[in-house]
Design a protein around this motif. Structure first.
Motif, mmCIF file in Angstrom:
data_model
loop_
_atom_site.group_PDB
_atom_site.id
_atom_site.type_symbol
_atom_site.label_atom_id
_atom_site.label_comp_id
_atom_site.label_asym_id
_atom_site.label_seq_id
_atom_site.Cartn_x
_atom_site.Cartn_y
_atom_site.Cartn_z
ATOM 1 N N GLU A 136 7.988 11.117 17.136
ATOM 2 C CA GLU A 136 8.210 12.203 16.179
ATOM 3 C C GLU A 136 9.374 13.032 16.689
ATOM 4 O O GLU A 136 9.433 13.364 17.877
ATOM 5 N N ARG A 172 7.080 14.201 20.207
ATOM 6 C CA ARG A 172 6.000 13.471 20.867
ATOM 7 C C ARG A 172 6.081 11.985 20.540
ATOM 8 O O ARG A 172 6.624 11.592 19.519
ATOM 9 N N ARG A 198 -7.943 7.609 3.542
ATOM 10 C CA ARG A 198 -7.802 6.214 3.141
ATOM 11 C C ARG A 198 -7.204 5.383 4.266
ATOM 12 O O ARG A 198 -6.515 5.894 5.138
ATOM 13 N N TRP A 199 -7.461 4.101 4.206
ATOM 14 C CA TRP A 199 -6.874 3.147 5.125
ATOM 15 C C TRP A 199 -5.461 2.848 4.666
ATOM 16 O O TRP A 199 -5.157 2.857 3.472
ATOM 17 N N VAL A 200 -4.572 2.610 5.622
ATOM 18 C CA VAL A 200 -3.157 2.445 5.311
ATOM 19 C C VAL A 200 -2.675 1.040 5.706
ATOM 20 O O VAL A 200 -2.188 0.282 4.881
ATOM 21 N N ARG A 201 -2.807 0.727 6.983
ATOM 22 C CA ARG A 201 -2.241 -0.505 7.528
ATOM 23 C C ARG A 201 -3.206 -1.117 8.528
ATOM 24 O O ARG A 201 -3.808 -0.402 9.331
ATOM 25 N N GLU A 232 -3.757 1.976 10.967
ATOM 26 C CA GLU A 232 -3.411 3.370 10.673
ATOM 27 C C GLU A 232 -4.240 3.832 9.482
ATOM 28 O O GLU A 232 -4.422 3.088 8.522
ATOM 29 N N HIS A 286 0.272 8.320 23.446
ATOM 30 C CA HIS A 286 0.635 7.391 22.371
ATOM 31 C C HIS A 286 -0.501 6.420 22.111
ATOM 32 O O HIS A 286 -1.237 6.048 23.019
ATOM 33 N N ALA A 287 -0.616 5.999 20.846
ATOM 34 C CA ALA A 287 -1.459 4.843 20.522
ATOM 35 C C ALA A 287 -0.735 3.607 21.016
ATOM 36 O O ALA A 287 0.504 3.563 21.010
ATOM 37 N N LEU A 323 -2.895 7.089 14.084
ATOM 38 C CA LEU A 323 -2.465 5.788 14.573
ATOM 39 C C LEU A 323 -3.543 5.271 15.520
ATOM 40 O O LEU A 323 -3.926 5.985 16.450
ATOM 41 N N ILE A 324 -3.996 4.052 15.287
ATOM 42 C CA ILE A 324 -5.122 3.510 16.048
ATOM 43 C C ILE A 324 -4.630 2.371 16.932
ATOM 44 O O ILE A 324 -4.045 1.404 16.449
ATOM 45 N N ARG A 326 -1.539 11.530 9.768
ATOM 46 C CA ARG A 326 -1.632 10.114 10.125
ATOM 47 C C ARG A 326 -2.456 9.960 11.397
ATOM 48 O O ARG A 326 -2.249 10.693 12.362
ATOM 49 N N ARG A 337 -4.231 8.322 17.997
ATOM 50 C CA ARG A 337 -3.198 9.348 18.123
ATOM 51 C C ARG A 337 -3.009 9.969 16.744
ATOM 52 O O ARG A 337 -2.593 9.282 15.803
ATOM 53 N N VAL A 338 -3.352 11.256 16.623
ATOM 54 C CA VAL A 338 -3.230 11.928 15.335
ATOM 55 C C VAL A 338 -1.910 12.692 15.293
ATOM 56 O O VAL A 338 -1.613 13.492 16.184
ATOM 57 N N VAL A 339 -1.112 12.428 14.274
ATOM 58 C CA VAL A 339 0.185 13.086 14.077
ATOM 59 C C VAL A 339 0.216 13.530 12.623
ATOM 60 O O VAL A 339 0.320 12.698 11.715
ATOM 61 N N GLY A 340 0.097 14.838 12.400
ATOM 62 C CA GLY A 340 0.014 15.330 11.019
ATOM 63 C C GLY A 340 -1.217 14.735 10.357
ATOM 64 O O GLY A 340 -2.313 14.818 10.908
ATOM 65 N N VAL A 384 1.445 5.156 0.197
ATOM 66 C CA VAL A 384 0.816 6.373 0.704
ATOM 67 C C VAL A 384 1.912 7.437 0.720
ATOM 68 O O VAL A 384 2.820 7.380 1.548
ATOM 69 N N ARG A 426 0.872 -1.178 0.000
ATOM 70 C CA ARG A 426 0.000 0.000 0.000
ATOM 71 C C ARG A 426 0.908 1.227 0.000
ATOM 72 O O ARG A 426 1.650 1.450 0.966
ATOM 73 N N LEU A 468 3.804 0.643 2.587
ATOM 74 C CA LEU A 468 3.517 -0.290 3.678
ATOM 75 C C LEU A 468 3.367 -1.675 3.066
ATOM 76 O O LEU A 468 2.600 -1.860 2.125
ATOM 77 N N ARG A 505 -5.149 18.971 9.103
ATOM 78 C CA ARG A 505 -5.706 19.730 10.211
ATOM 79 C C ARG A 505 -6.336 21.032 9.730
ATOM 80 O O ARG A 505 -7.348 21.471 10.231
ATOM 81 N N SER A 541 -3.831 6.671 24.290
ATOM 82 C CA SER A 541 -4.813 7.276 23.391
ATOM 83 C C SER A 541 -5.371 6.207 22.464
ATOM 84 O O SER A 541 -4.597 5.499 21.821
ATOM 85 N N VAL A 543 4.318 8.517 19.474
ATOM 86 C CA VAL A 543 3.327 8.251 18.437
ATOM 87 C C VAL A 543 2.651 6.888 18.664
ATOM 88 O O VAL A 543 1.445 6.805 18.833
#
Lengths: 183, 183, 183
Positions: free
Chosen positions: C158, C96, B96-99, B156, C135-136, B40-41, B38, B33-36, A35, A33, A40, B162, B30, C98
Motif C-alpha cells: 500500500e 505497509r 463477500r468472497w473475492v478471489r 481474498e 504481510h499475508a 488478504l488470506i 480487503r 492481513r486486513v487493509v481497508g 468488486v 468477479r 478479478l 473498520r 500474518s 499487503v
C-alpha cells in the motif's frame, strides 16, 4: 462501435463463447468477479471459438514449442476478453490492466516462461495501448494444469465505476453455478 | 448467534485452532492481513481440529484420490474460516468472497485440479450463498507444497468497514511473529 | 535521508539497478504497477548489484540448500526494493506490505518452501517493522522458474496517496516496453 471491439473487428478477431468444460466437470466459480472498480479474473486457458478447449495440449519443452506456447497465451487473452465482455457488457469499461499471473505447464528444464506469456502481454498492449495495457506480471512454471492445457492466466483489471454503468454491472459476475454437466 | 457461525453450528462443524507448524519451522507472516475493506488470506492447508496438519499428505494422482483431495480442500476452508474468525472477530463481517487461488500438489499427469478445489468452493458457496460466496478462482498443479500438504489455498474477501467494528479490526492481523519454535 | 533508505545505508546495502534480462528476452511488463494506493509488484528474482541474475541458479533440494535459498529470497527483497524505489521515488511512500507470494523452484520431495521464503519476510520485517512490514503470504513449490532462478516473489504494498507525491507517482509504472534485446 466501442473502441476496443472496433480494434478486434479491424483484426478480424471474434471472441470465443463461454468456456465449455469437459464432460462431468463442474466449475462452480465466477469467471469474472467485480468488486467495486476491481474486476478479478479467474484462471483462463486457450479456447476454440465455440468455447471448447483449444489444441495442442501438454507441456512446454516436451509437447509444445515456445511459438506454440506464445500462440496459446494469445488465445488465452481472447478467452479472457470474451469473459470480460459478458461480465462488463462493454470492454471499454476496462480502465486499465493491473496484474497478470501467467502459468505455463512446464516440462523438466523448460525456463522460457516469459517468452510464452508474452503472447498474452503483447496482445493486450497492442489492443489497449501502453498506458491502459501496462500490467504487473509473473510468468512461472507449473507442474500440471487442468485438462492438460499448456497455459493458464489469472488477471485483474480496473473498471469504470458502477455508477457509470449500473445495468451492466448487475450482470457482472459471470457464473456457471448450477450448470452441472453429468459425465 | 451470528449468521455464519450459526450455519457452522447447525452442521456440527467446529473451526480448528491456530496452525501448529512442524517443530523448528518459523512462519513470520500474518495469516490474515486486513487493509481497508480487503482481507488478504495467506496460503492455508488442511488442519486437524487441534491445529496440527491433517493427514493424508502427498500428491494427487500418486498418494491421494480426487475424493481425498476434495476433502482436503474442504478442510482448508475450515482452516481459513478459523483464521478469519480470529482476525475479524465475527465471520459476519465478511461481505463477500473475492478471489480464491487453489494449489494442488500434483503428481505426473494429474490434471483434475478443478474437481479437487471444488471441495473448497462448494463449501464456501453452501455457507455464504451464491452472491456473497461467489469468487474468481484458479485451480492449478504445483510441483511441491510445504510439509507435503496436498492442497494449499490463498484467498481474498471483502470485509465490512473498520468503522462498523473498530475493536475487532484492531486485532485483525493475526500474526505469529516472534513465536519461534526451536527444533 | 528518508527513513527506509537510512536503514539500508546503515546496513551497508546498495539496491541493485534495473533487471538485465538475458539476451534476446523481452519483458514487456511493468515491474511495479501503481493503481490508486496499491502498488502491484511483478515477480522478482535474485539479482547482482549490476542488475544481472544472481547465482546460484537451480532447484532447492537438488542444486541449492535451504540456506542458499534463504539468501536468494533476501536478494529478491533487494531487487524488489530497487524496483519500488524507481517506481515510487521514495521508499517511505510504502505505507505497509499487503501480500507476498513466494515461489520456490523445487526438486522432487522438497517441501521446506516456508524456510526459504523467510529470507524475504525476515528482511522486510526487519526493515519496515512488525506493523508496516506484516504481510499475508504463501510459499509454494514450482516445477520451473524463468532462467532457472531458485526463487521468484510477487507482492503488493500500500502506498501513500498520489496527492502526497504527484511527481513521483507520474513515473510510477517502471516499464521496459520497447526496450528490446536482440539475441
Amino acid at each position: 462501435m466501442p473502441k476496443i471491439e472496433n480494434r478486434l473487428a479491424e483484426r478480424g478477431i471474434v471472441l470465443p463463447g463461454p468456456m465449455r468444460a469437459p464432460r462431468g466437470v463442474e466449475l462452480p466459480f465466477s469467471f469474472v468477479r467485480v468488486v467495486g472498480n476491481r474486476a478479478l479474473i479467474s484462471g483462463h486457458g486457450p479456447q476454440n471459438p465455440d468455447g471448447s478447449i483449444a489444441e495442442p495440449r501438454g507441456k512446454l519443452g516436451v509437447d509444445l514449442t515456445v511459438d506454440q506456447g506464445y500462440a496459446a497465451a494469445r488465445l488465452t487473452a481472447l478467452s479472457m476478453l470474451g469473459s470480460l465482455k459478458r461480465a462488463l457488457g462493454d470492454l471499454d469499461r476496462i480502465q486499465r490492466w493491473v496484474r497478470v499471473f501467467g502459468m505455463v505447464n512446464s516440462g523438466p528444464g523448460f525456463n522460457e516462461q516469459p517468452s510464452v506469456i508474452n503472447g498474452f502481454s503483447d496482445f493486450i498492449l497492442e489492443l489497449f495501448g501502453p498506458d491502459a495495457g501496462a500490467h504487473a506480471r509473473s510468468a512461472v512454471g507449473m507442474a500440471e494444469l487442468p485438462f492438460g492445457i499448456p497455459v493458464e492466466i489469472e488477471a485483474e483489471v480496473e473498471v469504470a465505476d458502477r455508477a457509470r454503468s449500473v445495468k451492466s454491472a448487475r450482470g457482472s459476475n459471470v457464473s456457471n453455478i448450477g450448470r452441472r454437466r453429468s459425465g
